[in-house]
Write an enzyme that holds these catalytic residues in place. Structure first.
Site, mmCIF file in Angstrom:
data_model
loop_
_atom_site.group_PDB
_atom_site.id
_atom_site.type_symbol
_atom_site.label_atom_id
_atom_site.label_comp_id
_atom_site.label_asym_id
_atom_site.label_seq_id
_atom_site.Cartn_x
_atom_site.Cartn_y
_atom_site.Cartn_z
ATOM 1 N N LYS A 267 17.840 18.337 15.028
ATOM 2 C CA LYS A 267 17.762 17.227 13.805
ATOM 3 C C LYS A 267 17.543 17.649 11.959
ATOM 4 C CE LYS A 267 15.970 13.485 17.408
ATOM 5 N NZ LYS A 267 17.202 12.459 16.876
ATOM 6 N N ARG A 341 19.437 9.853 27.393
ATOM 7 C CA ARG A 341 20.613 9.475 28.539
ATOM 8 C C ARG A 341 20.724 10.608 29.842
ATOM 9 N NH1 ARG A 341 24.712 8.221 24.399
ATOM 10 N NH2 ARG A 341 23.061 8.450 23.225
HETATM 11 N N1 BES Z 1 15.310 10.157 19.673
HETATM 12 C C1 BES Z 1 16.549 9.613 20.125
HETATM 13 C C2 BES Z 1 16.584 8.246 19.228
HETATM 14 C C3 BES Z 1 15.961 8.037 18.268
HETATM 15 C C4 BES Z 1 15.931 8.484 17.121
HETATM 16 C C5 BES Z 1 14.711 7.298 18.369
HETATM 17 C C6 BES Z 1 15.040 7.881 15.807
HETATM 18 C C7 BES Z 1 13.755 6.853 17.574
HETATM 19 C C8 BES Z 1 14.264 6.961 16.102
HETATM 20 C C9 BES Z 1 17.564 10.264 20.693
HETATM 21 O O1 BES Z 1 17.672 11.345 21.599
HETATM 22 C C10 BES Z 1 18.984 10.662 19.360
HETATM 23 O O2 BES Z 1 18.512 11.429 18.463
HETATM 24 N N2 BES Z 1 19.958 9.973 20.028
HETATM 25 C C11 BES Z 1 20.536 10.053 18.915
HETATM 26 C C12 BES Z 1 21.703 9.680 19.722
HETATM 27 C C13 BES Z 1 23.338 10.463 18.971
HETATM 28 C C14 BES Z 1 23.300 11.681 18.742
HETATM 29 C C15 BES Z 1 24.259 9.983 19.981
HETATM 30 C C16 BES Z 1 20.690 9.071 17.782
HETATM 31 O O3 BES Z 1 20.079 7.887 17.706
HETATM 32 O O4 BES Z 1 21.417 9.469 16.394
HETATM 33 ZN ZN ZN Z 2 17.868 13.276 20.908
#
Ligand code: BES
Ligand code: ZN
Ligand code: ZN
Length: 490
Positions: A267, A341
């Site tokens: 990230k 997921r």
């Molecule tokens: N934990 C995150 C989702 C999230 C992001 C929750 C910001 C709260 C605030 C999750 O694991 C994630 O990173 N999801 C990705 C999925 C994508 C790579 C398809 C996302 O939401 O960007």
């Molecule tokens: Zn994630």
């Protein structure tokens, strides 16, 4: 904070609080109380206009029944919601704390403001939750929690409603307090220990599945995501069995990523610290299970919490990997940041196989896309059962924990088809990110009625979060009150 019920306000209190509607000159519920106290208060009502959350503090130097009076505005009568008393009670409690009081009293308003049990819940939850502060790591603590007396005209069953509301509020506070823990102080093992604690105190069965066992038993999602961290993954299972022996349970599942760096698909740095809240789904389930056991609900409920830390490193899973989930389906990893997921799919499949549940409900901070779609005050919901949706929506109305259903049709299921495995762990570009994540989960189960609740926007306070007295900065415990309402109404 202790809570007492009294039938009159004749004991002297440091702060006597009453609710006032906008542009009214009456303090609600006061009419039935002792005449002199009424008089002292009614004098002062004329000085405030009762706007929502407005407070007016009136010292009563020679007061016989109260040292001070606090009038609290509820806004217009036609705008009252099932949250108004909760919000305003929270403001009152925070004022009592600010005044460094040892105790305060609230005069319960009549039941046109809210039905009796809801009223008591709102007062108890509002005051208790607003006084919680995450101070564990402050050397100097500022938190004092004054005791509350709720003054009611007559006590029909109110004592039981109060006790129940206290347990519910404590559940939400417990969820907040563990969800707020920093990632160096809360690993999957820490959460497992919390679960053991709860189970010991309240006679639940608790099972912790370790890294080695997870791998052996085919939990390919949890194993893959967890392999990059030295903090080993755990699968936490809590069983509350107070229903009939052969009665199918409700299974609750919660994502508990104690820190989500994104893994190899790292990230960006901005606000990465907030990913300590990626365990909120699991923390919600722990808070619910704690309360369910304290309430001694006569039902069977199982809590399943897959917990991992998602880290980059030499042992991490990678984009391109193909893994096998607990139900035997294979998944192509295209982004290691779409980890939630994977661990949920294992947990849901396990829940369905081992418990043949009546219903499954999962909570997860699953997608940033949910914040884009619904913002930070409403959770996303995806389901395969209209009937279950209806019940959850009713509880959402009762508790004012807001949710909104998103569709899950075949077209979305098609969006996660993979060229090389049964499915891939991302959709197509940014399109419908919350739903494609849910589509992945849908593939983990057969036909059990299921609701998925994406709490990415609501699990903790973010920039656009509406300020609420009972949800000060940090984790909100979203979902605890919602599901406890659902379970109590089964
Ligand atoms: N934990 C995150 C989702 C999230 C992001 C929750 C910001 C709260 C605030 C999750 O694991 C994630 O990173 N999801 C990705 C999925 C994508 C790579 C398809 C996302 O939401 O960007
Ligand atoms: Zn994630
Ligand atoms: Zn995540």
């Amino acid at each position: 904070m202790k809570i007492k019920i009294e039938n009159s306000s004749t004991k002297k209190t440091s702060l006597l609080c009453g609710f006032v509607l906008e542009n009214s000159d009456k303090v609600l519920g006061l009419g039935k109380l002792d005449g002199k106290t009424s008089l002292e208060i009614n004098q002062s009502v004329k000085d405030m206009d009762g706007k929502l959350e407005q407070l007016s503090l009136i010292p009563v130097p020679k007061g016989k029944y109260a040292k001070r009076i606090l009038l609290a505005g509820l806004g217009k009568k036609e705008n009252l919601t099932k949250d108004t008393i909760r919000l305003v009670s929270g403001k009152i409690a925070q004022k009592a704390r600010e005044l460094k009081l040892k105790e305060f009293s609230i005069v319960a308003p009549p039941s046109f403001v809210a039905e009796q049990n809801s009223l008591i819940s709102q007062i108890v939850e509002g005051t208790k939750m607003s006084l919680y502060k995450f101070e564990k790591f402050k050397t100097e603590k500022t938190n004092n929690s004054p005791d509350l007396t709720i003054v009611v005209p007559k006590s029909n069953n109110i004592l039981q409603a109060t006790k129940r509301a206290e347990i519910v509020a404590n559940g939400a506070i417990f969820t907040k307090s563990i969800a707020n823990l920093p990632p160096n102080q809360c690993t999957p093992s820490t959460l497992a220990n919390f679960a053991k604690d709860i189970s010991r105190k309240n006679k639940m069965r608790c099972k912790i599945v370790s890294k080695l066992e997870l791998k052996k038993k085919g939990f390919g999602g949890i194993t893959a995501v967890g392999q990059g961290s030295k903090n080993e993954p755990k699968l936490i299972i809590l069983e509350h069995n107070r229903g009939q022996r052969n009665e199918k349970p409700i299974v609750l599942v919660g994502k508990a990523v104690t820190f989500d760096t994104g893994g190899i698909s790292l990230k960006p740095g901005e606000k990465m610290d907030e990913m300590k809240f990626d365990k909120c789904g699991g923390c919600t389930i722990l808070g619910i299970m704690k309360a369910v056991s304290e309430l001694k609900l006569p039902i069977n409920v199982v809590g399943i919490i897959p917990s991992v830390e998602n880290m980059p490193g030499g042992e991490s899973y990678r984009p391109g990997d193909i893994i096998k989930l607990y139900n035997g389906k294979t998944a192509e990893i295209l982004n290691t940041d779409a980890e939630g997921r994977l661990i949920l799919a294992d947990a849901l499949a396990y829940g369905e196989k081992h418990y043949s549940p009546k219903a499954m409900i999962d909570f997860a901070t699953l997608t940033g896309a949910c914040i884009v779609a619904l913002g930070t005050n409403v959770a996303g919901m995806v389901s395969n059962s209209e009937k279950l949706i209806k019940k959850i929506n009713q509880s959402s109305e009762n508790t004012m924990e807001e949710i909104w259903e998103l569709p899950l049709t075949q077209d979305y299921m098609d969006m996660i088809k993979s060229d090389v495995a049964d499915m891939k762990n991302i959709g197509i570009g940014r399109a419908a990110g919350t739903i494609t994540a849910a589509a992945f989960l849908r593939n983990a189960i057969e036909n059990t009625p299921w609701v998925h609740i994406d709490i990415a926007g609501v699990a903790w306070t973010q920039i656009a979060t509406k300020e609420k007295s009972y949800n000060p900065k940090g984790a909100t415990g979203f979902g605890v009150r919602l599901i406890l309402d659902y379970l109590q109404n089964l």
